[in-house]
Each structure stands twice: as C-alpha cells, then as structure tokens.
Design a protein around this motif. Structure first.
Motif, mmCIF file in Angstrom:
data_model
loop_
_atom_site.group_PDB
_atom_site.id
_atom_site.type_symbol
_atom_site.label_atom_id
_atom_site.label_comp_id
_atom_site.label_asym_id
_atom_site.label_seq_id
_atom_site.Cartn_x
_atom_site.Cartn_y
_atom_site.Cartn_z
ATOM 1 N N UNK A 48 -8.132 3.558 -8.205
ATOM 2 C CA UNK A 48 -7.314 2.699 -7.354
ATOM 3 C C UNK A 48 -6.678 1.603 -8.192
ATOM 4 N N UNK A 49 -5.532 1.125 -7.751
ATOM 5 C CA UNK A 49 -4.936 -0.040 -8.387
ATOM 6 C C UNK A 49 -5.235 -1.252 -7.525
ATOM 7 N N UNK A 50 -5.968 -2.240 -8.068
ATOM 8 C CA UNK A 50 -6.343 -3.406 -7.249
ATOM 9 C C UNK A 50 -6.139 -4.690 -8.051
ATOM 10 N N UNK A 51 -6.170 -5.829 -7.341
ATOM 11 C CA UNK A 51 -6.160 -7.125 -8.015
ATOM 12 C C UNK A 51 -7.620 -7.529 -8.224
ATOM 13 N N UNK A 52 -7.925 -7.990 -9.406
ATOM 14 C CA UNK A 52 -9.315 -8.366 -9.676
ATOM 15 C C UNK A 52 -9.314 -9.679 -10.461
ATOM 16 N N UNK A 53 -10.287 -10.525 -10.164
ATOM 17 C CA UNK A 53 -10.393 -11.782 -10.905
ATOM 18 C C UNK A 53 -11.135 -11.512 -12.209
ATOM 19 N N UNK A 54 -10.533 -11.867 -13.320
ATOM 20 C CA UNK A 54 -11.208 -11.607 -14.592
ATOM 21 C C UNK A 54 -12.066 -12.810 -14.999
ATOM 22 N N UNK A 55 -12.657 -12.739 -16.186
ATOM 23 C CA UNK A 55 -13.621 -13.761 -16.625
ATOM 24 C C UNK A 55 -12.992 -15.153 -16.695
ATOM 25 N N UNK A 56 -11.676 -15.236 -16.922
ATOM 26 C CA UNK A 56 -11.038 -16.550 -17.000
ATOM 27 C C UNK A 56 -10.640 -17.070 -15.624
ATOM 28 N N UNK A 57 -10.965 -16.317 -14.564
ATOM 29 C CA UNK A 57 -10.663 -16.765 -13.210
ATOM 30 C C UNK A 57 -9.262 -16.415 -12.747
ATOM 31 N N UNK A 58 -8.514 -15.663 -13.581
ATOM 32 C CA UNK A 58 -7.148 -15.276 -13.189
ATOM 33 C C UNK A 58 -7.161 -13.953 -12.432
ATOM 34 N N UNK A 59 -6.273 -13.845 -11.452
ATOM 35 C CA UNK A 59 -6.130 -12.576 -10.728
ATOM 36 C C UNK A 59 -5.273 -11.639 -11.554
ATOM 37 N N UNK A 60 -5.785 -10.468 -11.846
ATOM 38 C CA UNK A 60 -5.003 -9.520 -12.637
ATOM 39 C C UNK A 60 -5.047 -8.142 -12.012
ATOM 40 N N UNK A 61 -3.979 -7.393 -12.269
ATOM 41 C CA UNK A 61 -3.941 -6.022 -11.762
ATOM 42 C C UNK A 61 -4.768 -5.131 -12.666
ATOM 43 N N UNK A 62 -5.654 -4.360 -12.066
ATOM 44 C CA UNK A 62 -6.450 -3.414 -12.849
ATOM 45 C C UNK A 62 -6.470 -2.070 -12.129
ATOM 46 N N UNK A 63 -6.895 -1.074 -12.884
ATOM 47 C CA UNK A 63 -7.068 0.242 -12.283
ATOM 48 C C UNK A 63 -8.563 0.555 -12.298
ATOM 49 N N UNK A 64 -9.124 0.824 -11.117
ATOM 50 C CA UNK A 64 -10.552 1.157 -11.065
ATOM 51 C C UNK A 64 -10.733 2.655 -11.200
ATOM 52 N N UNK A 65 -11.823 3.027 -11.834
ATOM 53 C CA UNK A 65 -12.120 4.449 -12.004
ATOM 54 C C UNK A 65 -13.510 4.737 -11.499
ATOM 55 N N UNK A 66 -13.669 5.891 -10.839
ATOM 56 C CA UNK A 66 -14.994 6.324 -10.429
ATOM 57 C C UNK A 66 -15.203 7.710 -11.027
ATOM 58 N N UNK A 67 -16.287 7.838 -11.805
ATOM 59 C CA UNK A 67 -16.492 9.110 -12.493
ATOM 60 C C UNK A 67 -17.302 10.084 -11.656
ATOM 61 N N UNK A 68 -17.172 11.355 -12.014
ATOM 62 C CA UNK A 68 -18.002 12.392 -11.398
ATOM 63 C C UNK A 68 -19.422 12.255 -11.952
ATOM 64 N N UNK A 69 -20.293 13.074 -11.439
ATOM 65 C CA UNK A 69 -21.692 12.999 -11.865
ATOM 66 C C UNK A 69 -21.816 13.195 -13.366
ATOM 67 N N UNK A 70 -21.124 14.239 -13.830
ATOM 68 C CA UNK A 70 -21.169 14.541 -15.250
ATOM 69 C C UNK A 70 -20.514 13.421 -16.042
#
Lengths: 422, 297
Positions: A149-171
C-alpha cells in the motif's frame, strides 16, 4: 373515373404521408431522444460506442522483447495481459481493452483516463522488485510480496512522508527474517527494474513479514508503486512501439466538427438529388434518410465502435448510397424515352439496374472485407462502416426506394413526366 | 439520336493524357519521393494547448534537449496550440519531462496535453508490407469476381485502370509532398473498391449491349455503352465528391487525411472508368480479333 381507382389513389397518398411522418418521428426520436416516464428512448449519439479518437484516451501497442535465454511464449503474453489489466484496474478507469496482436504484441486501449502519461508509465513497467543484500545476493523479489500500500507515515524525525508498505508471504517472511538477521548494521538495496529506489540500513531483524520503502516523492507516486508491486512483475520485458493518446477536449472537438462536416455533406447530397431528379429526387432523399436511420440503429445494435475514420467511411457510403438510386433513375429515364408508360418504365428500370448495382457493390465489398481482415486499428474501423454502409444502402436503394416510387406514382398527384425529371 | 462520346474512336487522345499523367507521377515519385509521416518512419508528435499565443523559438528552446531537429508548428483556431514533431520515438520518460517543461512555463493543466503519437520505426515497414499484401489480395479477388461474372479481359482492363488511379493518387502525394500516413493506405484500398465500382457499371452496359452490335464492332459498342452510362458516372462521382469534399473542408485533420486521397482517387477513377477501362477492353478485343483473323488467313 371509377370509384375503385379513386380509392387506391387516396390509399397510396395516405400511406405515403404516413410513411413520411413515421420517418420524421423515428428520425426525431433517434437523434434528439424523448423521455417516456423514467425511460429515455433514442438519442442515438449517447448510445453509440465511440472510439478513443472521439472520447479521448490512451492507445498503446507493447512488444515483448525476447532474449537468448528468455524466449517469448504465449503463456507469458497471456500472463502479462492479466497483470496489465490488474494495474489499469487500480487507476479506476472504465473498460480498458487489452488484446493480443500477432505473437508478441499487446494492444492496450484505455478510454477517458485523466493522467495519460501516468497510465502509460503504469502499463509498460516491468516492475521487477528485488531486495538485494550488500553482497549482491537477491534476498527476495516481488513474488514474495502478498500486499502493498502507499500510505503517509511519520518517520523518526516526526515528518509525514509517503512510503510504500509491503507484506510478505510466509516464505518471504522467513527469507526476510533470515536476511535482516544476517545483515544487521548493513544496508539492503531495494531495486525496481534494476534501479535502486531505497537502501535502508537494517537495525533489527524483522520477523513479522512487514517492511516499508521510504524515499518516495509523494503519496501519488507511493500509491502507483504499491499497485505495481501488488500486480506483480511482468513476465517479459515490454517495449511500447506505438503510443497514441488523445485528450478528452480534442476528442469531443473532433466529434463535433465531424458531425458538422457530415451534416453539410449530407445536406449537399440531398439538395443535389432534389434539383437533378425532382420527384424521384424526393424519394431518393427519403431513402437516404431511411438509410442513415437504419445505419445508426445497426451501428448501435452491433455495438460497433465509431472512430474518426469510421465517420469518413460513413460519409463515403452516403455518397455511394445515392449511387444505386442514380443508376436506377437514369435507367428509368432511358426506359421512358423508349416510349414506355411511367409505371412500366419504373418497373423495367429497377429490374434492369439490379444486376449493375449488385456487381458494382460486390467489388467494393471485396475491398471492404480485405481492409477488415488484413488491416488494423483505424483501418478496420473504416472498413466496418464501409461494409455496413454498402449492405444497408443496397437494401434501401433497391427495396425501399422502389416501393416509395410506386406509391408516389399511384397517388397520381403528379402526372407530368417533368415532375419525375423524365 | 444523341451523339456518342468518342471513347474508343479517339482512344489515342485519352491514353496519351493518362500516360502523361502517369509519367509525371512516376517521375515525381523517383525524383521527389514521398513525404513519409511518423506512421512509416517512426517518430513522435505531441500536441499541447498553451492557451496563449506563443513564439516557436520559445517552444523550440524547451524541446532542444530531446531533439534539436524537431519541427514546431502552430495549430488550433487561435493558433494557441503547439505541435511538436520529431523523428525520434521519444520514451515515456522523455515525453513526460517535455510536457512538464511546457506545464511549468505556460502554467498548464494535465488535460492541456491534447494528443501524443509515438511510433517506433520498425512498425512502418510492416505496415507498408501488409498494405501491399492487402492491395494484391483485393485486386486478385476482384479479378476472380469479374472473370466469373463477365470475362477475364474485362477484369484485366479494370485492373489496369485501377493501377492507373493508384499511381496518380501517389503522384499527387509526391508532387505536393503531402505527408503520407496510415490513412492513405485505407484510402487507396477504398479507391480500389470505388473506382472498380464505376468501371463495372460501364462494363455491365457493354455486356448488356453486346448482342445488339456486330461481332467485331467493338468501338461502337463501347462508345454507345459509355455514352449511356455517362450521366450516371458523373452524377455518382459528383454526389460522392460533395459528401467527401464537405468532410475535407470542415473536418478535422485525421478525417482530412482520408478525404483528400479519396477526392483525388474519385476524380481519377471517374476519368479512368469513362475513358480508359472500356477503351482498353476495346483495344484488347480488336487485337485478339485481328490475331484470330491472321491465323485463319
């Protein structure tokens, strides 16, 4: 004068008036549309399936590139088409058409898409996602990703940034956990189509099967990348060899102008027939209007896609549709000059002209069918309307005109031969 | 009795006119060649609505990075549209970057990108090939049909008249250096169908009149038949020209690309079906008859 004859005269006259009214009514319903209660009937222009050149859209032909160790197979093309469909679906546009052309090509047509370059970008990317360790080994690929998914996430510096989340299969989860364990303190490269898009340093071993890709420009880009990853990589490298896009305003403008030009063309033909053939010209004009009505109905019923070249084909067949009538009328004149009565001349004119009309139209049909089967894209659109036009015009010119002419003569309203232009 | 038009009698004049036109056409094709568009040689055409009048030099400056030899022309009613054509088939990235530059400079919306056409050079040769195949297939099928319904010699004369029309259409494109794109192929194939339609109407009359004339009186047979069908040939071509002419005068470029060659083809097709096809058939028949006579003697 006998009563019976007067009756038949009145009957013919009434019938002719009824037919004229009926044509006018059908024409009105067809082109302007009427509303009966909640139903909208007619307005053919809303029901026609317009081509991309008239609505705006993207048309692209992709060619699969074979390499020595990676030949292009039918299965790969099929699977690539499926992947492309999934990617386009994420754009939320209506009804893309994806067809195979030849052995190694895919044609993709997307109507009315707002950001055309974005769509193009999405279609052709191989989207081979790879996680590469510092020693150059491939840890896992896009195949091990089950969701993204493409979402906004707050990074370590407290800024909102666009990131891409990944979910892996079992393997994938296992592979990723092992790798992050192994490479703690080192950087892992995330590559898309051999281009490094991010190279995060591993802080702790990640065992929950989730990861994010940082360093993405904006949320839109993140969303696109996520959908590319979700859709999976194309099984083969595709290169766009033909790209044609038409913006929505240009498409609408083309349609309006073509309709306007077509109307003028039709008007000129109607006027010419009227001047040159007078009484018979009225009938030919009625037949031509019936031709246009039937043509439009068939076009809608068969769901034929009307393109700009198709409109050219339609106008051409309008010019040709009166040809059959010209042949018949000239023949009637010749027969009348031989001293035959009007009705006999008409009868002879129609029957003698038929073989001419048949032979001349069959030869044009041959050209139409060859265009249809051997041509591609725009040429086919032209061929369809040409073929349809010839078939319908033969019917209206021969069958319908004949009945109308006989009706007109039977009314005996016009007895002078000059009225019939003879 | 109306006087016959002397098609067969004066065939030398008509053949001469056609031969001169064909010579000019072929000469120009050899010397000037054809001005092939992107459909054949590959390249990119981008049309952008700038919403304001502009200097071509400004536009050129923006394009320089991608192709220094790009052509920039005006379009649109108020000349606010820019058409950029390059001989390079620009990649998606390059086109995006190019449009972004215009977007920045002229403050444009995404929808101001009116159209893009990019064709890779490899497609052109394929298209020309498949067009040739289509033309040959169409002509062969017509020949078969005409042989079946009439006789082979009619078919031969009709096909020669067709080739005459196609050469003249190509000649017009070469002399005036009109850009050749894929619509021309469809138009040429339609001319095949249309011109033969005209010719068949005349041949049909020759077929019908044949019993009324002496066995070897081909010239009178042809002249009478052509005269009888003359009005029809002219009227039909005229109505079709009216319809297509309106499309050319008021239509959009994509439609004009079809309309122009059709107009040239219809005029040439009318000429060839009246003056060339039947006269040719007459000459072939006379030649055959004289040969037969010679053998008998």
């Amino acid at each position: 004068m006998s009563k019976q004859k007067t009756n038949s005269k009145t009957k013919s006259g009434m019938l002719l008036i009824l037919i004229t009214l009926f044509i006018a009514l059908v024409g009105y319903v067809l082109f302007s549309g009427v509303s009966v209660g909640v139903y909208d009937i007619g307005n053919v222009s809303n029901n026609i399936n317009y081509g991309l050149d008239l609505t705006g859209g993207v048309n692209v032909v992709l060619e699969a590139q074979a390499t020595d160790d990676d030949p292009v197979t039918a299965e790969k093309i099929e699977s690539a088409m499926l992947t492309i469909r999934q990617r386009i679906d994420t754009l939320g546009v209506s009804e893309p058409t994806i067809t195979k052309q030849g052995d190694n090509r895919i044609r993709v047509s997307i109507p009315s898409v707002s950001d055309q370059e974005e769509a193009l970008d999405l279609i052709g990317k191989t989207a081979q996602l790879e996680f590469v360790g510092p020693d150059g080994t491939v840890i896992l690929t896009g195949k091990d990703v089950v969701d993204s998914k493409g979402v906004m996430q707050t990074d370590s510096t407290g800024l909102e940034k666009a990131v891409v989340t990944l979910k892996f299969s079992e393997e994938g989860t296992k592979l990723f956990a092992d790798a992050t364990q192994k490479y703690i303190g080192q950087a892992i490269q995330i590559k898309l189509d051999d281009e490094i898009i991010s190279s995060p340093t591993v802080n702790v071993a990640i065992t929950n099967g989730e990861a994010v890709i940082e360093g993405i420009g904006d949320i839109e880009e993140a969303g696109n990348l996520a959908s590319l990853i979700r859709g999976g990589a194309l099984p083969v490298k595709l290169v766009p060899i033909e790209v044609r896009t038409v913006g929505p305003t240009l498409g609408q403008n083309s349609l309006d102008k073509s309709i306007y030009a077509g109307m003028i063309g039709i008007g000129l033909v109607l006027i010419f027939m009227l001047i040159f053939y007078r009484g018979l010209g009225i009938i030919a004009d009625m037949a031509l209007i019936i031709f246009i009505i039937i043509f439009m109905i068939i076009l809608t019923a068969l769901n034929v896609t009307l393109t700009l070249p198709g409109i050219a084909g339609l106008i051409l067949t309008i010019g040709m549709a009166v040809d059959a009538n010209v042949i018949i009328f000239e023949r009637i004149k010749e027969e009348a000059r031989l001293g035959k009565s009007l009705l006999t001349a008409i009868d002879a004119g129609f029957s003698r002209a038929f073989s001419t009309i048949l032979d001349s139209n069959v030869t044009t049909l041959i050209a139409g069918f060859v265009l249809f089967f051997l041509g591609s894209g725009s040429v086919q659109g032209f061929a369809v309307t040409l073929i349809l036009g010839i078939l319908v015009s033969m019917f209206t010119a021969v069958v319908i005109t004949k009945q109308l002419v006989i009706l007109l003569v039977k009314t005996e309203l016009f007895k002078s031969n000059t009225f019939y232009g003879i | 009795m109306k006087k016959n038009i002397q098609v067969a009698e004066k065939s030398k004049i008509w053949f001469a006119v056609s031969l001169i036109l064909i010579a000019i056409s072929i000469g120009s094709l050899f010397i000037n060649g054809l001005n092939f568009g992107i459909d054949f040689i590959g390249g990119t055409i981008v049309t952008i609505e700038l919403n304001t009048p502009f200097e071509t030099s400004d536009a050129k400056a923006l394009i320089e990075e991608y192709d220094t030899s790009a052509d920039v022309t005006y379009a649109g009613e108020a000349k606010t549209q820019v058409i950029i054509s390059t001989k390079k088939d620009l990649s998606t990235e390059e086109r995006q970057a190019l449009f972004s530059k215009f977007q920045e400079k002229y403050n444009l919306e995404d929808t101001d990108l009116l159209s893009i056409d990019t064709v890779s050079p490899s497609i052109g040769a394929e298209m020309a090939n498949s067009a040739m195949i289509a033309a040959v297939v169409a002509v062969l099928l017509m020949l078969v049909y005409i042989t079946f319904r009439f006789e082979f010699m009619f078919g031969l004369a009709a096909v020669i008249a067709l080739i005459h029309d196609l050469i003249i259409v190509l000649g017009v494109y070469s002399i005036f250096q009109i850009q050749v794109n894929s619509p021309l192929i469809a138009a040429m194939l339609t001319i095949l169908g249309y011109s033969i339609n005209d010719t068949i109407v005349v041949f049909d009359r020759i077929r019908e009149n044949r019993p009324k004339f002496g066995k070897y009186d081909f010239a009178s047979l042809v002249d009478t038949s052509v005269t009888q069908t003359l009005r029809r040939s002219i009227n039909t071509s005229f109505t079709t020209l009216l319809a297509i002419g309106a499309l050319y005068a008021f239509g959009v470029p994509a439609v004009q690309d079809f309309a122009l060659p059709l107009m040239v083809g219809i005029v040439s097709g009318t000429y060839s079906s009246i003056f060339i096809a039947s006269a040719l058939w007459c000459k072939i028949k006379e030649f055959q008859a004289s040969k037969r006579a010679a053998v008998k003697n």
